[in-house]
Design a protein around this motif. Structure first.
Motif: not given
Length: 145
Positions: A5-6, A95-96, A102-105, A130-132
């Protein structure tokens, strides 16, 4: 093997709430927790901003903010298990990039910059778009002055 987790941290109260929430989620899921802070020189930096002390090191300042945030928001045991990352760059892009795989941001709804009246800050809005990976925006209470 567990994922990670980020969480974005900037020292603001919303980011501390996000950090606490992410630590709780990490404990529930067994995912590791990675706290990320970024710093970037403002465009006016080249013109020598008045009041900036000689020898000012933005990377060391960011590291100090990250360390203090973890100490303030988490127990010593929780803080000791967090991977800490300091990156020079735009907060949204950082952050992106850090959320890749990652599983979660997790981010707070507003940081130190932005308009107080906005419902979501620009970083949280942009990473949500925009997060993956899935994104959680931790909301605080809204108090209008």
């Amino acid at each position: 093997m567990s994922g990670r987790i980020v969480v974005g941290v900037d020292g603001s109260e919303p980011s501390l709430k996000a950090l606490r929430w992410a630590a709780g989620q990490s404990a529930l899921t067994g995912n590791s927790l990675h706290a990320v802070i970024s710093w970037d020189y403002p465009a006016s930096w080249a013109t020598a901003i008045p009041g900036v002390p000689p020898g000012f090191d933005p990377e060391q300042t960011a590291k100090k903010i990250l360390d203090e945030s973890l100490d303030k928001a988490l127990t010593p045991e929780q803080a000791a298990r967090v991977t800490r990352t300091v990156v020079a760059g735009n907060p949204t892009q950082t952050l992106v990039d850090q959320a890749e795989g990652a599983e979660l941001l997790v981010v707070g709804d507003r940081g130190h910059s932005g308009f107080k009246a906005a419902f979501l800050g620009s970083v949280s809005t942009n990473v949500a778009q925009h997060a993956p990976c899935p994104v959680v925006v931790v909301r605080g209470t809204f108090t209008q002055r």
